[in-house]
Design an enzyme around this catalytic site. Structure first.
Site, mmCIF file in Angstrom:
data_model
loop_
_atom_site.group_PDB
_atom_site.id
_atom_site.type_symbol
_atom_site.label_atom_id
_atom_site.label_comp_id
_atom_site.label_asym_id
_atom_site.label_seq_id
_atom_site.Cartn_x
_atom_site.Cartn_y
_atom_site.Cartn_z
ATOM 1 N N THR A 138 0.832 -1.211 0.000
ATOM 2 C CA THR A 138 0.000 0.000 0.000
ATOM 3 C C THR A 138 0.866 1.261 0.000
ATOM 4 O O THR A 138 1.962 1.249 0.539
ATOM 5 C CB THR A 138 -0.895 -0.035 1.259
ATOM 6 N N VAL A 164 -13.365 -3.826 2.891
ATOM 7 C CA VAL A 164 -12.682 -2.532 2.790
ATOM 8 C C VAL A 164 -11.860 -2.336 4.051
ATOM 9 O O VAL A 164 -12.349 -2.573 5.164
ATOM 10 C CB VAL A 164 -13.712 -1.383 2.628
ATOM 11 N N GLY A 165 -10.603 -1.910 3.886
ATOM 12 C CA GLY A 165 -9.726 -1.687 5.033
ATOM 13 C C GLY A 165 -9.724 -0.235 5.490
ATOM 14 O O GLY A 165 -10.709 0.494 5.316
ATOM 15 N N ASP A 166 -8.619 0.192 6.045
ATOM 16 C CA ASP A 166 -8.526 1.540 6.633
ATOM 17 C C ASP A 166 -8.202 2.629 5.616
ATOM 18 O O ASP A 166 -8.460 3.803 5.877
ATOM 19 C CB ASP A 166 -7.422 1.558 7.698
ATOM 20 N N THR A 192 -0.348 2.223 6.844
ATOM 21 C CA THR A 192 -0.383 0.973 6.084
ATOM 22 C C THR A 192 -0.298 -0.191 7.053
ATOM 23 O O THR A 192 0.349 -0.086 8.091
ATOM 24 C CB THR A 192 0.772 0.904 5.061
ATOM 25 N N GLY A 193 -0.965 -1.285 6.725
ATOM 26 C CA GLY A 193 -0.946 -2.453 7.605
ATOM 27 C C GLY A 193 -2.289 -3.143 7.581
ATOM 28 O O GLY A 193 -3.093 -2.922 6.665
ATOM 29 N N GLY A 235 -5.749 -3.383 7.919
ATOM 30 C CA GLY A 235 -6.687 -2.268 8.008
ATOM 31 C C GLY A 235 -7.635 -2.344 9.185
ATOM 32 O O GLY A 235 -7.977 -1.321 9.790
HETATM 33 N N1 ASP Z 1 -4.145 -1.092 5.016
HETATM 34 C C1 ASP Z 1 -4.477 -1.819 3.815
HETATM 35 C C2 ASP Z 1 -5.799 -2.512 4.001
HETATM 36 O O1 ASP Z 1 -6.033 -3.060 5.053
HETATM 37 C C3 ASP Z 1 -3.463 -2.847 3.439
HETATM 38 C C4 ASP Z 1 -2.015 -2.402 3.451
HETATM 39 O O2 ASP Z 1 -1.679 -1.380 4.041
HETATM 40 O O3 ASP Z 1 -1.168 -3.080 2.842
HETATM 41 O O4 ASP Z 1 -6.558 -2.553 3.077
#
Ligand code: ASP
Length: 299
Positions: A168, A197-199, A219-220, A222
């Site tokens: 991301t 859907v993530g963050d 990022t991480g 979500g």
């Molecule tokens: N934060 C993103 C999600 O959860 C994924 C990522 O940061 O790689 O959709």
């Protein structure tokens, strides 16, 4: 007044970091040249995130990971620190640069978040570029999904399961007027159920900017960032606890781990233009341009 810019290309187990260095450095320098010429923080973060979306190395736009049905559905958001205006988009298909769609929603609608078909319709009205499925479905992403399915898991792009290590993307900036902006864009997590859907498109969770404190992009995993409202939590530490950028980034990640054992990282630029980064994953890809110097961090 000087300017500051920081970008990220995801967090996780980054096994061949040198693969990303040239791209991160070129993109941060390109954004910095805009800021040096007087562009706004908002324009700089859109510019950098769009370049990251066009680069198949990263999990956003062209290089987005595939969901459980083998499709690419993208999420993105943007926020302006001076006005607290924000725009976001979730689960869109075919839009070449989701960050530009988030920007259009912010500037040319009275809403913050549009999803799915409605968002795609709005993108057409605003004459944004679309690409075919082939543009997004790269060989590496197809192989990555097959591997995730064999293991029956969803995973962060830069996870142990992933040999190709994409991530991301996001950008935070302070311009020469002292205005802040943040933007984030993602394809989500590998093998996610359709509609998850993530963050990244959630203002306050994956993205936040307020001239009173700082600009943040996360990022991480979500779900961890949504439950801890992490971007806003980091900015709260700056605004109400008087922390500087690096300390606020570290405290926010400590909070993420303490509260939900969360995995991920964030970048932050505060209103004085100081940059901070922190992560709970083994590594994180970032680059910054501050005090006239570009540098890349891959650990
Ligand atoms: N934060 C993103 C999600 O959860 C994924 C990522 O940061 O790689 O959709």
């Amino acid at each position: 007044m000087g300017f500051s810019l920081m970008i990220h290309g995801g967090a996780g187990a980054i096994r061949d970091p040198q693969r990303y260095e040239a791209s991160l450095r070129a993109i941060v320098k390109s954004g910095a040249s805009l800021l040096a010429a007087g562009s706004s923080a908002l324009d700089a973060v859109v510019h950098c995130v769009a370049l990251l979306e066009d680069d198949p190395l990263y999990n956003a736009g062209r290089g987005s990971v595939l969901d459980a049905e083998g499709s690419v559905l993208c999420d993105a958001s943007i926020m302006e620190g001076r006005t607290l205006k924000a725009g976001a988009v979730a689960a869109v298909r075919g839009v070449r640069n989701p960050v530009r769609l988030a920007f259009e929603i912010m500037e040319n609608s009275s809403h913050v978040l549009l999803v799915g078909e409605g968002a795609e319709r709005f993108a057409r009205e605003r004459r944004l570029a679309f690409e075919s499925d082939d543009y997004f479905r790269t060989r590496e992403r197809i192989d990555q999904l097959a591997k995730a399915k064999r293991k029956r898991e969803t995973a962060l792009d830069h996870s142990e399961l992933d040999d190709t290590k994409f991530g991301t993307v996001g950008a935070v900036a302070r311009d020469t007027n002292g205005d802040l902006a943040a933007a984030t864009s993602t394809g989500g997590v590998v093998n996610q159920p359709v509609g998850r859907v993530g963050d990244s498109p959630i203002i306050g969770a994956g993205t936040f900017a307020d001239n009173a404190s700082c600009a943040v992009s996360c990022t991480g995993v979500g779900e961890d960032f949504i439950r801890t409202v992490l971007a806003r939590t980091a900015s709260f530490f700056v605004e109400f606890r008087g922390m500087q950028a690096e300390q606020a980034a570290c405290e926010a990640i400590r909070y993420l781990v303490d509260k939900v054992d969360g995995q991920g990282g964030l970048i932050l630029v505060d209103r004085q233009g100081r940059c901070g980064r922190a992560h709970s994953t083994p590594g994180m890809l970032t680059a910054r341009f501050a005090d006239g110097v570009a540098s890349v961090e891959t650990r």
